[in-house]
Design a protein around this motif. Structure first.
Motif, mmCIF file in Angstrom:
data_model
loop_
_atom_site.group_PDB
_atom_site.id
_atom_site.type_symbol
_atom_site.label_atom_id
_atom_site.label_comp_id
_atom_site.label_asym_id
_atom_site.label_seq_id
_atom_site.Cartn_x
_atom_site.Cartn_y
_atom_site.Cartn_z
ATOM 1 N N PRO A 1 -2.620 0.126 -10.291
ATOM 2 C CA PRO A 1 -2.927 -0.435 -8.961
ATOM 3 C C PRO A 1 -4.243 -1.210 -8.975
ATOM 4 O O PRO A 1 -5.062 -1.048 -9.885
ATOM 5 N N ARG B 1 -5.939 8.392 -14.019
ATOM 6 C CA ARG B 1 -7.258 8.026 -13.501
ATOM 7 C C ARG B 1 -7.786 9.228 -12.722
ATOM 8 O O ARG B 1 -7.021 9.907 -12.024
ATOM 9 N N SER C 1 -13.379 6.270 -4.914
ATOM 10 C CA SER C 1 -12.431 5.165 -5.095
ATOM 11 C C SER C 1 -12.582 4.600 -6.496
ATOM 12 O O SER C 1 -13.583 4.855 -7.176
ATOM 13 N N ASN D 1 -6.471 -0.831 -6.558
ATOM 14 C CA ASN D 1 -7.513 0.019 -5.997
ATOM 15 C C ASN D 1 -6.924 1.376 -5.614
ATOM 16 O O ASN D 1 -5.771 1.455 -5.183
ATOM 17 N N ILE D 2 -7.739 2.403 -5.795
ATOM 18 C CA ILE D 2 -7.349 3.750 -5.352
ATOM 19 C C ILE D 2 -8.453 4.231 -4.409
ATOM 20 O O ILE D 2 -9.640 4.223 -4.779
ATOM 21 N N THR E 1 0.850 -1.203 0.000
ATOM 22 C CA THR E 1 0.000 0.000 0.000
ATOM 23 C C THR E 1 0.881 1.246 0.000
ATOM 24 O O THR E 1 1.888 1.300 0.708
ATOM 25 N N LEU F 1 -4.625 11.072 -10.814
ATOM 26 C CA LEU F 1 -3.346 10.398 -10.535
ATOM 27 C C LEU F 1 -2.816 9.845 -11.846
ATOM 28 O O LEU F 1 -3.568 9.231 -12.617
ATOM 29 N N ILE G 1 -4.707 9.772 0.196
ATOM 30 C CA ILE G 1 -4.901 8.780 -0.880
ATOM 31 C C ILE G 1 -4.183 7.497 -0.480
ATOM 32 O O ILE G 1 -3.006 7.527 -0.090
ATOM 33 N N ASN G 2 -4.883 6.379 -0.571
ATOM 34 C CA ASN G 2 -4.249 5.075 -0.386
ATOM 35 C C ASN G 2 -4.328 4.307 -1.695
ATOM 36 O O ASN G 2 -5.415 4.135 -2.264
ATOM 37 N N ILE G 3 -3.179 3.900 -2.173
ATOM 38 C CA ILE G 3 -3.112 3.162 -3.446
ATOM 39 C C ILE G 3 -2.721 1.725 -3.119
ATOM 40 O O ILE G 3 -1.667 1.482 -2.509
#
Lengths: 264, 345
Positions: free
Chosen positions: A183, A220, A203, A185-186, A152, A170, A235-237
């Protein structure tokens, strides 16, 4: 009569000779620019040094045809999300594949960004890598990319003051032959000062079911219906942990490359 | 109208109908000439085609011409590692089953007898053979250098042989050293390797002994990922770099006053079958790109070069014969046999 037959034989031989040669496709033209990101204006050159050919281009996201303008001089780009598409044509050849690029205008100022430390192999070009308006270069060796192969990646954007926003962009690299995937999921959250907590912004889940060829930039956009007011976005990628089964490195941990974030 | 007249006229009409589409086609599709300036060619993509079931190829890595005029192809297909053609593309003979990593092929006239040097990536060896495949000498990994701890680190891609018989080996897929041996295979010295200085190499894929200037022969070495050739004295001192922006050049091939090289791919379109062929004159200036961009210079440096016509996929080597014809061998290009290009006078 004799001359007619002679003429026919001559024509037949001549045309057979010409048909016997291979017909080739033109390679796509080169699009040259410093970065796809820009503040006020950007400029793009098209290179294709092959005689008796012409490059036609469009700026409306449509496939270029011979009715579109012929490239003669650098093209100025002013509008956000302008997509340039170009294609080479020549009488002796099949026309080239179309190449395209979308130019992305700067968004809200982001004076401070903190992110998970990238791999030492792909460190980017300093703390401001993700907001420096550099990049959109589809080569993994470019120092505009931050590369990660952890699970992550967390990125915190601090605007320094309250901003009204509804879009987060992004920009990723997609180069599956080099194990670089989009990735899984974003997840985007915004900081709500009233409740002193992070709220859900948006997301996107991404599937990598099909192989893409070559190396591409892929941006995206995560969007909310209504603008929210915030001074901080988190933001968590989620990086792909298992390379899909169609890939020679199936089951291995994928890489994720990111070079820019914009907020509108 | 009598029967004879009727048949004559019918024949004319029929032939015309058959010919007309061809004529239209002929007018639309003009002849394609590859290259620029005085190095322009017609292509024959069928030249080397053989019965794949009997004479298969994998990667067609390199080609040389012997003194009998024969064209010798090296492939990593162990059913027939060496395929020998005449200049018309007719198969003469094949040999070799023991070179699974056959990659580099150099021909040297050793006191009147021609010999071959094969670099084998998989065997981590250089093998010297007679023209009919008899093994004469084998070079194992160069532990004498102190740079290697095991054979797997040594992945030789090319050799060059000096007039005195000294053997230069380019470890292009290994540690990028150039290792010099005497004609008996005794280690003399090594140089190159990876690093950040100009004298270092990155993917030292090819090497040749460039004696176009008889008084100052040099070693021309490929630094493919840097899109350049680097020149060294025969005893390994770095001289200078020939920058070839955009061109992943394979080995340099000297023929007459010119240097020819297959360009595996364009830097602008990596791993997308974007190869072409480049030709430099005696001043090492690019004069022609076959299926590539027209050469141009800015401040004495070539502008970025790139593929413009998809005639080749991944060209890996060129061979120029005694009649100035040019042959192109290709890597990873769908088991394709070599092409022949004939000069346009």
């Amino acid at each position: 009569m004799k001359s007619s037959i002679l003429l026919i034989i001559l024509f037949t031989c001549n045309s057979c000779y010409l048909i016997a040669q291979d017909t080739f496709r033109l390679a796509p033209p080169l699009l040259k620019y410093n970065a796809v990101f820009f503040v006020d204006e950007n400029e793009v050159e098209i290179k294709f040094a092959e005689s008796q050919t012409a490059v036609h281009y469009s700026l409306n996201n449509e496939e270029p045809t011979m009715q579109d303008p012929i490239y003669t001089k650098p093209i100025k780009i002013k509008d956000n999300f302008t997509t340039l598409k170009a294609k080479a044509f020549g009488n002796k050849f099949y026309s080239s594949e179309t190449v395209g690029v979308t130019f992305i205008k700067d968004g809200k100022p982001i004076p401070s960004i903190e992110q998970t430390i990238p791999s030492p192999k792909y460190p980017g070009s300093g703390n401001n890598t993700l907001a420096d308006n550099k990049g959109g270069i589809d080569q993994l060796s470019s120092n505009t990319w931050m590369g990660y192969n952890c699970d992550t990646v967390s990125i915190s954007l601090n605007f320094g003051k309250q901003q009204k926003v509804n879009k987060v962009l992004l920009d990723f690299l997609q180069n599956e032959s080099s194990w670089i995937f989009l990735p899984e999921n974003i997840l985007v959250n915004w900081f709500d000062k009233k409740t002193n907590s992070f709220q859900f912004f948006g997301s996107e889940k991404i599937l990598s079911d099909n192989e893409t060829t070559g190396s591409h930039c892929n941006h995206r956009v995560i969007e909310t219906k209504n603008k929210i007011k915030t001074d901080k976005i988190l933001i968590n990628i989620i990086v792909q942990k298992n390379i899909p089964s169609w890939h020679p490195a199936k089951g291995e941990h994928a890489w994720m490359f990111i070079d820019e974030i914009k907020v509108y | 109208m009598n029967r004879r007249k009727f048949l004559e006229q019918t024949a004319i009409v029929t032939c015309s109908l058959v010919c007309m589409p061809s004529l239209l086609y002929a007018r639309q599709k003009e002849e394609i000439i590859f290259g620029h300036n005085n190095k322009r060619y017609r292509i024959d993509t069928k030249w080397g085609a053989l019965d794949f079931n009997r004479y298969p190829v994998k990667d067609c890595h390199e080609m040389v011409q012997d003194s009998k005029g024969r064209i010798i192809l090296l492939t990593n297909e162990t059913k027939n590692n060496v395929i020998i053609y005449d200049k018309k593309g007719k198969l003469i003979k094949t040999w070799g089953n023991e070179y699974p990593g056959a990659h580099g092929l150099t021909l040297f006239n050793e006191n009147g007898e021609e010999v071959l040097f094969i670099c084998d990536n998989n065997r981590h060896q250089v093998i010297k053979t007679s023209l009919d495949g008899r093994v004469l000498l084998t070079l194992d990994y160069p532990k004498e250098t102190g740079e290697y701890s095991k054979a797997e680190e040594f992945i030789p891609t090319e050799t060059a042989i000096a007039p005195n018989g000294d053997i230069y080996v380019a470890d292009g897929y290994g540690k990028d050293f150039i290792i010099q041996y005497n004609y008996q295979g005794k280690y003399i010295r090594h140089w190159g390797g990876r690093g950040s200085e100009d004298k270092h190499l990155k993917n030292a894929h090819g090497i040749c002994y460039d004696n176009r200037d008889e008084n100052n022969p040099v070693l021309m070495v490929t630094s493919r990922e840097q899109q350049a050739f680097k020149r060294y004295t025969p005893d390994g001192n770095y001289i200078d770099t020939l920058h070839l922006p955009g061109a992943w050049v394979c080995r340099p091939v000297i023929h007459g006053d010119y240097l020819y090289a297959a360009v595996l791919q364009s830097q602008s379109r990596l791993w997308q079958q974007s190869g072409f062929v480049t030709i430099l004159d005696k001043n090492n200036k690019v004069v022609s790109n076959l299926a590539g961009s027209a050469p141009s210079y800015n401040n004495n440096r070539p502008d970025e070069m790139y593929q413009t016509i998809k005639a080749f996929q991944y060209p890996h080597d060129v061979c120029i014969d005694d009649e100035e014809n040019l042959y192109v061998a290709q890597w990873n290009s769908g088991h394709v046999y070599p092409y022949k290009l004939t000069p346009v006078v």
